[in-house]
Write an enzyme that holds these catalytic residues in place. Sequence first.
Site, mmCIF file in Angstrom:
data_model
loop_
_atom_site.group_PDB
_atom_site.id
_atom_site.type_symbol
_atom_site.label_atom_id
_atom_site.label_comp_id
_atom_site.label_asym_id
_atom_site.label_seq_id
_atom_site.Cartn_x
_atom_site.Cartn_y
_atom_site.Cartn_z
ATOM 1 C CD GLU A 13 -2.893 -1.336 2.217
ATOM 2 O OE1 GLU A 13 -4.129 -1.252 2.161
ATOM 3 O OE2 GLU A 13 -2.278 -1.659 3.260
ATOM 4 C CD GLU A 40 -3.857 -6.416 3.105
ATOM 5 O OE1 GLU A 40 -3.165 -5.396 3.134
ATOM 6 O OE2 GLU A 40 -3.994 -7.114 2.066
#
Length: 263
Positions: free
Chosen positions: A117, A137
């Site tokens: 990210e 995730e």
Amino acid sequence: MPHLITFEKKGAIALLTLNRPEKLNALNYATNDRLRALLDSIETDSSIRAVVLTGAGERAFSAGGDIHEFTQSVKAGIDIAVRDFCKRGQTMTARLETFPKPIIAAVNGIAFGGGCEITEAVHLAVASEKALFAKPEINIGIPPTFGGTQRLPRLAGRKRALELLLTGDTFSPKRAYEMGLVNKVVPHDKLLPTAFDLAERIIRHSPLAASRIITAVTRGMNTTIDEGLLIEREQFARMSATDDVHEGLSAWIARRRPEYTGT
């Protein structure tokens, strides 16, 4: 906690190194806060024109959020987990994305979760051939929380992003390049030299113009084309009265190298 991220100044370029190699440079809360504090300092330092961000050690850029710390926040309740983990991480990546000086990620190894990210959020990225990316995730039952559900689809397209988000599969630096996540893939020993060369090619130009371009692109990406064009006009108007514009025009007409002052 200055040891969490090391800071070196190399001419007009700041080198920031995520420095938890024993934890694969996992992003605990203190690391996120330290990164934001360093960026605050760099923003007001006119002698620094660009930033290169990398990871310490031979294995990782960043393996993502510190899951042990995050687990304790989850146990403390939803509101605390959202505040301490999700909101803090989103604030950090938003700061990278909107930072007025160019930030280049030098991805030296694993870039999972929050590490990926960060790569999505910064302005430019160079990856080592040893880099490895993932959106893992879903493996712990959560969506990405530092902006990954929003930035990756904008970079890679909805279907390619959803494949990675829903499977948690790793992907190569070559695929990261093909999707637009990184600008270049280079041999490992060429990673930092390539990132610094890119920074040098940027900082030869007006720092004010670079900042206006970053602002126009970042703000315009989330608007309609008409609104984006208005933002572009606003950024041009802000530049048109500066000394850098007059210097750039004069130098072009005189066929000499401009000497920008950032005013």
